[in-house]
Design a protein around this motif. Structure first.
Motif, short mmCIF file in Angstrom:
data_model
loop_
_atom_site.label_atom_id
_atom_site.label_comp_id
_atom_site.label_asym_id
_atom_site.label_seq_id
_atom_site.Cartn_x
_atom_site.Cartn_y
_atom_site.Cartn_z
N VAL A 71 0.80 -1.29 0.09
CA VAL A 71 0.00 0.07 0.05
C VAL A 71 0.83 1.18 0.11
N SER A 72 1.93 1.08 0.96
CA SER A 72 2.61 2.46 0.81
C SER A 72 3.56 2.57 -0.49
N HIS A 73 3.80 1.55 -0.90
CA HIS A 73 4.49 1.78 -2.28
C HIS A 73 3.49 2.35 -3.40
N ALA A 74 2.42 1.76 -3.38
CA ALA A 74 1.42 2.35 -4.31
C ALA A 74 1.05 3.50 -4.19
N ARG A 75 0.71 4.14 -2.81
CA ARG A 75 0.61 5.33 -2.70
C ARG A 75 1.68 6.52 -3.19
N ALA A 76 2.84 5.96 -2.98
CA ALA A 76 4.06 6.82 -3.45
C ALA A 76 3.92 7.07 -4.97
N ALA A 77 3.47 5.78 -5.53
CA ALA A 77 3.37 6.07 -6.90
C ALA A 77 2.27 6.95 -7.35
N ALA A 78 1.08 6.93 -6.61
CA ALA A 78 0.03 7.50 -7.19
C ALA A 78 0.01 8.87 -7.01
N ALA A 79 0.79 9.27 -5.84
CA ALA A 79 1.13 10.72 -5.71
C ALA A 79 1.77 11.33 -6.91
N ASP A 80 2.60 10.69 -7.76
CA ASP A 80 3.17 11.36 -8.92
C ASP A 80 2.20 11.97 -9.95
N TYR A 81 0.71 11.37 -9.72
CA TYR A 81 -0.14 11.61 -10.96
C TYR A 81 -1.22 12.32 -10.37
N LEU A 82 -0.96 13.05 -9.12
CA LEU A 82 -2.07 13.77 -8.27
C LEU A 82 -2.29 15.15 -9.38
N GLY A 83 -3.65 15.37 -9.68
CA GLY A 83 -3.87 16.59 -10.46
C GLY A 83 -3.93 16.23 -11.85
N ARG A 84 -3.48 15.09 -12.46
CA ARG A 84 -3.59 14.86 -13.84
C ARG A 84 -4.53 13.55 -13.84
N SER A 85 -4.65 12.68 -12.94
CA SER A 85 -5.39 11.57 -12.95
C SER A 85 -6.01 11.17 -11.36
N LYS A 86 -6.99 10.31 -11.43
CA LYS A 86 -7.68 10.07 -10.41
C LYS A 86 -7.03 8.43 -9.81
N ILE A 87 -6.36 8.24 -8.88
CA ILE A 87 -5.88 7.12 -8.41
C ILE A 87 -6.17 6.85 -6.86
N ALA A 88 -7.13 5.89 -6.66
CA ALA A 88 -7.32 5.83 -5.22
C ALA A 88 -6.89 4.30 -5.00
N VAL A 89 -5.86 4.63 -3.89
CA VAL A 89 -5.14 3.41 -3.22
C VAL A 89 -6.07 3.03 -2.07
N VAL A 90 -6.35 1.82 -2.02
CA VAL A 90 -7.45 1.28 -0.83
C VAL A 90 -6.73 0.13 0.04
N ASP A 91 -6.61 0.35 1.14
CA ASP A 91 -6.01 -0.83 2.19
C ASP A 91 -7.16 -1.50 2.42
N SER A 92 -6.70 -2.91 1.99
CA SER A 92 -7.90 -3.78 2.31
C SER A 92 -8.11 -4.26 3.72
N CYS A 93 -6.97 -4.31 4.60
CA CYS A 93 -6.85 -4.64 5.78
C CYS A 93 -6.90 -6.19 5.96
N THR A 94 -6.83 -6.79 4.77
CA THR A 94 -6.81 -8.26 4.73
C THR A 94 -5.82 -8.76 3.63
N THR A 95 -6.06 -10.11 3.26
CA THR A 95 -5.13 -10.60 2.26
C THR A 95 -5.77 -11.77 1.59
N SER A 96 -5.34 -12.48 0.66
CA SER A 96 -5.63 -13.69 0.16
C SER A 96 -7.12 -13.76 -0.45
N VAL A 97 -7.96 -14.62 -0.08
CA VAL A 97 -9.34 -14.76 -0.41
C VAL A 97 -10.25 -13.34 -0.09
N GLY A 98 -9.95 -13.13 1.15
CA GLY A 98 -10.57 -11.70 1.42
C GLY A 98 -10.48 -10.56 0.58
N LEU A 99 -9.07 -10.24 0.30
CA LEU A 99 -8.64 -9.25 -0.83
C LEU A 99 -9.41 -9.69 -2.16
#
Length: 284
Positions: A98-126
């Motif tokens: 999540v932290s790496h995805a958010r760092a990447a998404a910040a580079d596109y702020l203002g140009r596109s909409k990228i929502a990074v969501v923390d699922s708080c789970t993994t595997s089948v839950g995700l």
């Protein structure tokens, strides 16, 4: 407005192997490391190959999150054909995806909409969240609405399991060394759940029969279940898995119980011999 494009990571475990191709989502793979050897999760290391290496016991595996640069490349390619991305990933308390995805998404702020969501789970839950997000995106729902749906679903996804061995739990830092040594000496099997995005030991059981009882009791507590999945690890769990299915059919016959062998990301944390259940109770 362009349709929302859904991105996830390879910790997501789908019952239908063809879902990824059929849905058009993008899966950014984790790296699985055994000693000095590195593998791309589910690309050059299958689930069966992972367990074969894990049960050899030569090295404790661990996973590495995709880098921010990898996410920048993925987002950049997708944004050639859309301006909206939902990037939903394994719990931020289990890794740095999540932290790496958010760092990447910040580079596109203002140009596109990228929502990074923390699922708080993994595997089948995700995967449950990803499948619903992909369905909503196909229907043309806007990004903000899909994000609200995801956040509403997250508290309704529950994962519990037990494991026979404690080595991977200790190596991944989910339990302390003293807990692992004492548990091994006493033959204790930790009963765990994913709570607030963490894998937490919630109880100790001494026999596999009692552990299976606890899994059945867990399912019995729900008045309505929309989806339920049994997860198992190594082939040696066949007997335990069959016993669990028999007990579930007897005590909770109103549900069907698909059975999946969990993937490398969860396997790195809990080891080869876990048995568990994922429940989505729905929001109705």
């Amino acid at each position: 407005m362009n349709r929302v494009y859904v991105v996830t990571d390879s910790a997501a475990h789908f019952a239908d192997p063809g879902f990824i191709d059929k849905s058009g989502i993008m899966v950014v793979p984790l790296t699985i490391k055994f000693g000095s050897e590195s593998f791309t999760d589910k690309v050059d290391l299958s689930i069966d190959e992972f367990f074969a290496r894990l049960t050899e016991g030569k090295h404790h595996p661990f996973y590495r999150a995709p880098s921010a640069d990898e996410f920048r490349s993925v987002y950049g390619n997708i944004l050639r054909s859309t301006d909206q991305i939902l990037s939903i990933h394994m719990s931020s308390r289990l890794g740095k995806v999540v932290s790496h995805a958010r760092a990447a998404a910040a580079d596109y702020l203002g140009r596109s909409k990228i929502a990074v969501v923390d699922s708080c789970t993994t595997s089948v839950g995700l995967s449950i969240l990803v499948e619903e997000a992909a369905r909503a995106a196909r229907e043309g729902q806007p990004l903000d609405q899909i994000v609200r749906t995801m956040r509403g679903m997250i508290p309704h996804i529950y994962t519990v399991f037990f494991t026979h061995s404690l080595d991977c739990l200790e190596h991944s830092g989910r339990i302390g060394t003293s807990q692992a040594i004492l548990g091994t000496m006493l033959g204790i099997k930790p009963f765990l759940n994913i709570e607030d995005g963490q894998i937490i030991p919630i109880e100790k059981v001494r026999t596999r029969e009692r552990a299976i009882d606890k899994l059945v009791e867990f399912v019995s507590e729900f008045t309505h279940i929309e989806r339920v999945t049994v997860l198992y690890g190594a082939d040696t769990l066949e007997e335990d898995t069959q016993l669990l299915l028999e007990r579930l059919a007897l005590n909770c016959p109103q549900y069907t119980y698909p059975v999946l062998r969990y993937g490398p990301a969860l396997g790195c944390d809990i080891g080869p011999d876990g048995l568990g259940i994922v429940v989505y109770e729905g929001m109705g």
